[in-house]
Design a protein around this motif. Structure first.
Motif, PDB file in Angstrom:
ATOM      1  N   LEU A 199     -15.566   4.928  -6.445  1.00 17.84           N
ATOM      2  CA  LEU A 199     -14.243   4.332  -6.493  1.00 17.84           C
ATOM      3  C   LEU A 199     -13.784   4.196  -7.950  1.00 17.84           C
ATOM      4  O   LEU A 199     -12.613   4.362  -8.264  1.00 17.84           O
ATOM      5  CB  LEU A 199     -14.276   2.958  -5.824  1.00 17.84           C
ATOM      6  N   LYS A 235     -17.966  -3.515 -10.924  1.00 16.25           N
ATOM      7  CA  LYS A 235     -17.832  -3.835  -9.515  1.00 16.25           C
ATOM      8  C   LYS A 235     -17.400  -2.633  -8.691  1.00 16.25           C
ATOM      9  O   LYS A 235     -17.933  -2.375  -7.628  1.00 16.25           O
ATOM     10  CB  LYS A 235     -16.861  -4.985  -9.323  1.00 16.25           C
ATOM     11  N   GLN A 236     -16.385  -1.922  -9.167  1.00 18.12           N
ATOM     12  CA  GLN A 236     -15.989  -0.765  -8.361  1.00 18.12           C
ATOM     13  C   GLN A 236     -16.692   0.511  -8.788  1.00 18.12           C
ATOM     14  O   GLN A 236     -16.684   1.492  -8.074  1.00 18.12           O
ATOM     15  CB  GLN A 236     -14.490  -0.548  -8.384  1.00 18.12           C
ATOM     16  N   PHE A 256     -10.342   5.679  -9.553  1.00 25.14           N
ATOM     17  CA  PHE A 256      -9.393   4.852 -10.284  1.00 25.14           C
ATOM     18  C   PHE A 256      -8.859   5.584 -11.500  1.00 25.14           C
ATOM     19  O   PHE A 256      -7.726   5.407 -11.920  1.00 25.14           O
ATOM     20  CB  PHE A 256     -10.093   3.573 -10.742  1.00 25.14           C
ATOM     21  N   ILE A 316       0.831  -1.207   0.000  1.00 26.32           N
ATOM     22  CA  ILE A 316       0.000   0.000   0.000  1.00 26.32           C
ATOM     23  C   ILE A 316       0.865   1.255   0.000  1.00 26.32           C
ATOM     24  O   ILE A 316       0.565   2.247  -0.644  1.00 26.32           O
ATOM     25  CB  ILE A 316      -0.962  -0.017   1.213  1.00 26.32           C
ATOM     26  N   TYR A 348     -14.357   0.240   2.875  1.00 23.90           N
ATOM     27  CA  TYR A 348     -14.999  -1.002   3.293  1.00 23.90           C
ATOM     28  C   TYR A 348     -14.948  -1.222   4.803  1.00 23.90           C
ATOM     29  O   TYR A 348     -15.557  -2.119   5.315  1.00 23.90           O
ATOM     30  CB  TYR A 348     -14.341  -2.197   2.596  1.00 23.90           C
ATOM     31  N   SER A 386      -6.074   0.844  -3.332  1.00 23.70           N
ATOM     32  CA  SER A 386      -6.209  -0.163  -2.269  1.00 23.70           C
ATOM     33  C   SER A 386      -6.418   0.519  -0.928  1.00 23.70           C
ATOM     34  O   SER A 386      -7.258   0.108  -0.136  1.00 23.70           O
ATOM     35  CB  SER A 386      -4.966  -1.050  -2.162  1.00 23.70           C
ATOM     36  N   VAL A 387      -5.665   1.572  -0.685  1.00 24.14           N
ATOM     37  CA  VAL A 387      -5.821   2.293   0.574  1.00 24.14           C
ATOM     38  C   VAL A 387      -7.249   2.807   0.699  1.00 24.14           C
ATOM     39  O   VAL A 387      -7.912   2.620   1.721  1.00 24.14           O
ATOM     40  CB  VAL A 387      -4.836   3.480   0.643  1.00 24.14           C
ATOM     41  N   ASN A 417      -9.531  -5.695  -6.610  1.00 28.09           N
ATOM     42  CA  ASN A 417      -9.314  -5.910  -5.178  1.00 28.09           C
ATOM     43  C   ASN A 417      -9.189  -7.357  -4.771  1.00 28.09           C
ATOM     44  O   ASN A 417      -8.393  -7.696  -3.914  1.00 28.09           O
ATOM     45  CB  ASN A 417     -10.467  -5.296  -4.402  1.00 28.09           C
ATOM     46  N   SER A 428      -9.980   1.788  -0.852  1.00 28.25           N
ATOM     47  CA  SER A 428     -11.007   0.763  -0.705  1.00 28.25           C
ATOM     48  C   SER A 428     -10.964   0.185   0.705  1.00 28.25           C
ATOM     49  O   SER A 428     -12.004  -0.136   1.276  1.00 28.25           O
ATOM     50  CB  SER A 428     -10.860  -0.324  -1.760  1.00 28.25           C
ATOM     51  N   VAL A 429      -9.763   0.084   1.272  1.00 21.25           N
ATOM     52  CA  VAL A 429      -9.652  -0.389   2.645  1.00 21.25           C
ATOM     53  C   VAL A 429     -10.437   0.552   3.568  1.00 21.25           C
ATOM     54  O   VAL A 429     -11.208   0.132   4.422  1.00 21.25           O
ATOM     55  CB  VAL A 429      -8.170  -0.461   3.064  1.00 21.25           C
ATOM     56  N   LEU A 430     -10.268   1.851   3.340  1.00 18.00           N
ATOM     57  CA  LEU A 430     -10.944   2.837   4.182  1.00 18.00           C
ATOM     58  C   LEU A 430     -12.462   2.787   4.007  1.00 18.00           C
ATOM     59  O   LEU A 430     -13.218   2.902   4.954  1.00 18.00           O
ATOM     60  CB  LEU A 430     -10.446   4.239   3.847  1.00 18.00           C
TER      61      LEU A 430
END
Lengths: 454, 625
Positions: free
Chosen positions: B602, B568-569, B606, A123, B624, B617-618, A440, B620-622
């Motif tokens: 999202l 999807k995103q 992108f 990341i 989700y 990724s950061v 993902n 999407s982590v935040l």
């Protein structure tokens, strides 16, 4: 998943007693946490300098000392994760390791999830997806050469190669897109020929990379070599002789081995898993039947099958065609054959290997043959290989798209837009390797295959 | 016009191609519209080349037609030469283009709008916007009066701070000879909206009588032309030629020697020009090896004295332009009606807009056209239509019209605008559409019919007939599952006779072969298309679509899978209040870009330039979490 803004902790060495154990801490609060759980022998608080080790006491909340250790500070961004990180080396005792982790958690850290250190590294842009995958392979790598191979991927050598290929595809794509969007100016008269001459070398380059995949897998997972043959032909004896162990029980009674037995050994630096199987014969009892069933499955999975035969008079082993790439046919028990007869036999069956497992005759010839057939080259350490199935599938997709592109180009009236579509799809597949467009799910799957702490 | 008050539903500022479509869409959606323009006589003017459509642009025009846009209809009326471009490159990139009689075009646009009962025109200039908190409430005009509306669509084109360059000469103007707009840029900047500078150019206009036409090559359009609009019937436009000439080393020499006199090179112009539409000095400077460039001489209207030199856009001094052109045999004695020039203008980076084209800062304020950093009539018109529709939707408190990247070039255009950096004027290309194979000019109606209907943008009659066309197409495709007899197979593929006799097989399978075209499939499969009620123009298109859908079946399926993956995103929305500047795990560039763009999903994030997959990724982590 948790926010990357918190601090994580985990043991970095395996569970158990040993000389030392290492605990790893990473995240924005790691410096504050380490500061709280340490103290110098003179009661003062230590000062941590980046890339330096400091010897300190490790203390309880109430100030009582529970161990002492060496603490190394890696300041952001010059650390594995890219965040402020510490490595705490303590005495190799699971209770102490647990204590350190508990203390860190008391002060605000939390246990790392599997692969979380590497995920953070990804990341924070310290490594790309290929490299991240390779870390996982490195940890599970079963041989030195495998480890060195993964180390090369980690340094981005494979990434570099793939980026090179990607750049070449992009160059083609630019020519094609130009043709599509600016057709009014006829600026690329020899486009078709030009494209053909450029696309073919790319395809063969990827094909070459793909052929390295087998090597890469052999090095990390080990080659599976299965020994088969009729009951009592001496399979277990061969296993014991090859591996110089007494793992398999041998006896003159057919059907002694009812389940397969696996022994690993390093053959010319490559891990090889030798597998002894239950002999296949008619009229076997239930337990033995099950063993035979397993043997069949195992043979299908094998990288190489050693087919063991026993010499009998008037017996010719010509009933089935010999596939020299997947099987080695061996005549065992040469000690029971008359020397003159043996000489004739060798002439008659030039592709067979003659051994006596019991007397350990001919084993070196056999070992060399195994090495050759597994395709282990000595120049291996100078190249790089694909190691995971995902890498192979992505490159195969790329190959297919490029091959389809070449097929389109063979027509004089080729459709530029379809060629573009194939090239874009090829690029998509390559991108999924480099992580530039990886959805993902892939990223998550890569990270979930890591062990805690890495 | 019965408006006593100065209250409207929508105020449109500017009457170029964006403004025209905005007004047209809004009045159609029953809005009372005020149009503010410096000169009503220039409504719908084509200020540069006399053509509509072209590669990727032709697709835009077709899409506009499904949404009831004005451009396709009046292009069909005013076209003097129609041509389908890119025929050898593949069906999805086939693009219709027309040479236009500019005067007829302008007149048709004005006829359609000027006297509309729901439209009032103000010959004036907007100098400021009126706000209530952060909501728009109207505009202030130069003459001092204020007009009010809950929505305003800004389509000011190149008129914002316009600065014309000819050599070292600088003239403040919106277009040559027309006043520029002042004040509005500063007013918007003071509200926190960022602005930038861009430049574009236009070639000289030549006097017809001064050209030696014998030394040019006449090029005609298609003899079997297709119209832009599905509403056009009885289509038999003229087929007037354009003329080719070529530049030569002597001409290049003159330009090379005087390069320093071009404001682009002397540094006088700070705005960034488009790379893909380079000035002649750019072309000669960058492609030194090329001995010759193609120029097109295009009459601007029927019987026009004025000839447009396509390919010779320049901002060199007038004298140098003339000397250089006179090196070309056909132009030995050429005279100018007007020199080429470059124009610098202000724009507002469109990353500050939502996908509805509404400002993220000020509610009810919409932007469309060149003011968003695009170039081209078609790009402007497409945005104008979307802004006009969405201003109306805003007033009706309904969901905006947003098109996906997989649905329409218009969708690609707007998504690119709101997520990408605008560092040069944005022009549509087919390569910008990653789902290009799905976005064919020939299936625009099928792609967009339902959406157009849902937003009341298509008349019931057209909807019904297009729906019938769609059904006929699908039905014909289904019919081709029927088998060909052995004799029929031999008729199509005589070479098969020598081999062993083929079994009867579905017609579809033969049509998939590259060497078989739909015209060689037996007529009995197309009896339904012989119906006299069907517009013969459409029969041609149905044939084309049927053929394409069958021949491209495999590719279309693969492309649809890609769409699915993107989806999807695409629909993961990002919270409005996310503070990018505080996420220190994002790269510095991503933090700045995301803070500025503030993507809605999202998927959009992108595509923001400078944002890496790691940043995603950061994020999407935040999200989700």
């Amino acid at each position: 998943m948790n926010t990357p803004a918190d601090t994580i902790v985990a043991p970095a060495t395996p569970f158990g007693f040993g000389g030392i154990s290492v605990v790893r801490l990473s995240g924005p609060f790691s410096e504050k946490i380490v500061y709280t759980i340490t103290s110098l022998p003179n009661g003062k608080k230590p000062l941590f300098k980046p890339r330096q080790s400091t010897h300190t006491l490790l203390v309880e909340k109430n100030g009582a000392t529970f161990d002492d250790g060496l603490i190394t500070f890696f300041k952001s961004p010059s650390s594995y994760t890219g965040e402020d990180s510490f490595e705490i080396s303590c005495h190799g005792n699971p209770t102490i390791v647990q204590k350190i982790i508990d203390r860190c958690c008391e002060e605000g850290a939390r246990m790392a999830e599997p692969g979380e250190f590497t995920r953070r590294s990804f990341i924070n842009g310290k490594i790309d997806l290929l490299q991240a995958e390779s870390v996982s392979s490195l940890i599970y790598s079963k041989s030195c050469e495998g480890a060195s191979l993964n180390h090369k991927i980690l340094q981005g050598k494979l990434s570099k190669k793939i980026i090179e290929i990607k750049e070449k595809i992009i160059t083609l794509l630019i020519m094609v897109e130009f043709e599509l969007d600016f057709s009014e100016e006829d600026l690329q008269p020899d486009l078709r020929k030009n494209l053909l001459s450029k696309i073919k070398p790319i395809l063969s380059e990827i094909e070459k990379l793909l052929s390295t995949r087998k090597e890469g897998r052999l090095l990390t997972e080990g080659a599976l070599v299965v020994i088969t043959g009729k009951p009592n032909v001496g399979k277990s004896t061969l296993l014991n002789s090859l591996t110089e162990t007494d793992r398999a029980i041998t006896s003159p009674i057919p059907g002694t081995t009812r389940d397969s037995i696996e022994v690993s050994l390093l053959l010319f630096g490559v891990p090889v898993r030798f597998c002894d199987t239950a002999g296949i014969r008619k009229g076997a009892v239930d337990v033995e039947q099950e063993g035979i069933r397993r043997t069949k499955i195992l043979t299908q999975k094998a990288d190489l099958v050693l087919c063991l035969y026993e010499y009998k008079k008037n017996h010719t082993n010509k009933q089935k065609p010999v596939d020299l790439r997947q099987e080695i046919h061996i005549i065992n028990k040469t000690d029971l054959i008359m020397p003159g007869e043996l000489k004739n036999l060798k002439k008659l069956l030039p592709n067979y290997v003659f051994i006596s497992a019991k007397k350990k005759d001919g084993l070196n010839i056999l070992k060399r043959k195994i090495k050759d057939l597994l395709g282990i080259s000595s120049s291996l350490s100078n190249t790089f290989s694909l190691t995971t199935a995902r890498q192979r599938i992505a490159l195969e997709d790329t190959c297919n798209c490029l091959a389809a592109g070449i097929k389109l180009l063979q027509d004089n009236n080729f459709s530029c837009e379809l060629l573009s579509f194939e090239l874009c799809s090829a690029l998509d597949s390559i991108d999924s390797l480099l992580g530039t467009t990886a959805p993902n799910e892939i990223i998550n799957r890569v990270f979930s295959s890591f062990c805690v702490g890495k | 016009m019965k408006h006593k008050s100065k209250h409207f539903d929508v105020i449109v500022v500017g009457a170029g191609h964006a403004g025209v479509e905005s007004v047209h869409a809004a009045v159609k959606l029953k809005q009372r519209v005020a149009l503010v323009t410096l000169d009503p006589a220039s409504l719908g003017r084509m200020s540069c080349n006399p053509a509509i459509g072209g590669i990727a642009k032709g697709q835009l025009v077709r899409e506009l037609d499904v949404f009831g846009g004005l451009m396709p209809l009046i292009s069909d009326v005013s076209g003097v030469q129609f041509k389908l471009l890119n025929l050898s490159k593949g069906r999805a990139v086939w693009s219709p283009r027309a040479q236009i009689d500019k005067r007829v075009y302008e007149r048709s646009a004005q006829k359609a709008l000027l006297f509309h009962s729901r439209l009032k025109i103000f010959r004036d200039e907007v100098i400021n916007v009126l706000l209530i908190k952060n909501k728009i409430s109207g505009v202030l005009l130069r003459t001092g009066q204020a007009i009010h509306a809950p929505t305003v669509v800004l389509t000011c084109g190149t008129f914002l701070g316009g600065l014309v360059h000819i050599g070292e000469q600088k003239i403040q103007a919106g277009r040559m000879g027309e006043h520029r707009a002042e004040g509005i840029t500063e007013a918007l900047e003071s509200l926190g909206i960022r602005s930038g500078r861009l430049k574009t150019g236009t070639p000289p206009r030549l006097l017809r009588a001064s050209i030696n036409w014998d030394k040019t090559n006449a090029v005609f359009g298609d003899t079997n032309p297709i119209p832009f609009s599905y509403s056009t019937i009885n289509f038999s436009p003229p087929n007037l030629p354009c003329y080719h000439i070529k530049t030569n080393p002597e001409c290049h020499g003159v330009i090379q020697k005087n390069l320093f006199k071009s404001p682009m090179y002397s540094g006088d112009i700070t705005g960034v020009g488009p790379r893909y539409c380079p000035s002649i000095e750019d072309k000669i400077h960058r492609f030194v090896d090329k001995e010759s460039h193609l120029l097109y001489l295009e009459p601007e209207w029927t019987g026009s004295d004025q000839i447009y030199v396509n390919g010779f856009s320049t901002s060199l001094p007038e004298k140098i332009q003339l000397i250089a052109l006179r090196e070309i045999p056909a132009l030995k004695n050429v005279e100018f009606l007007r020199p080429g020039y470059a124009i610098e203008y202000s724009f507002f980076p469109p990353a500050q807009l939502k996908s509805s084209l509404e400002s993220k800062h000020i509610q009810g304020l919409f932007f469309a056209g060149q003011i968003n950093g695009t170039s081209g009539y078609e790009e402007a018109a497409a945005q104008g239509l979307i802004a006009g529709v969405n201003a109306s939707m805003y007033n009706k408190n309904q969901e905006p019209l947003v098109l996906g990247r997989d649905e329409a070039y218009i969708g690609v255009l707007i998504d690119d605008l709101i997520t990408k950096d605008t560092s040069e004027p944005y022009r549509m290309f087919t390569s910008r559409a990653e789902f290009r194979l799905l976005l064919r000019y020939s299936n625009a109606d099928m792609r967009l019919l339902e959406k157009a209907n849902r937003f009341n943008l298509i008349t019931n009659r057209l909807y019904d007939t297009l729906h019938k066309k769609l059904k006929l197409t699908n039905h014909t495709i289904g019919g081709l599952n029927g088998s060909l007899s052995q004799e029929e197979i031999f008729n199509i593929l005589p070479q098969l006779k020598t081999k062993k006799p083929p079994h009867p097989a579905p017609a579809k399978r033969f049509l998939k072969r590259p060497e078989v075209s739909i015209s060689s499939i037996p007529k009995r499969f197309f009896t339904e298309l012989n119906n006299k009620d069907i517009n013969p123009l459409w029969v041609r298109e149905i044939f084309l679509e049927v053929e394409t859908q069958i021949k491209y079946e495999g590719y279309i399926l693969r492309q649809l899978k890609q769409v699915e993956r993107m989806a999807k995103q695409e629909h993961v929305s990002i919270p409005h209040d996310i503070e990018y500047s505080k996420i220190n795990t994002l790269s510095k560039e991503a933090r700045e870009k995301l803070q500025f763009v503030r993507p809605e999903t999202l998927g959009q994030a992108f595509r923001v330039s400078g944002v890496t997959p790691a940043d995603i990724s950061v994020l999407s982590v935040l999200i989700y979490k």
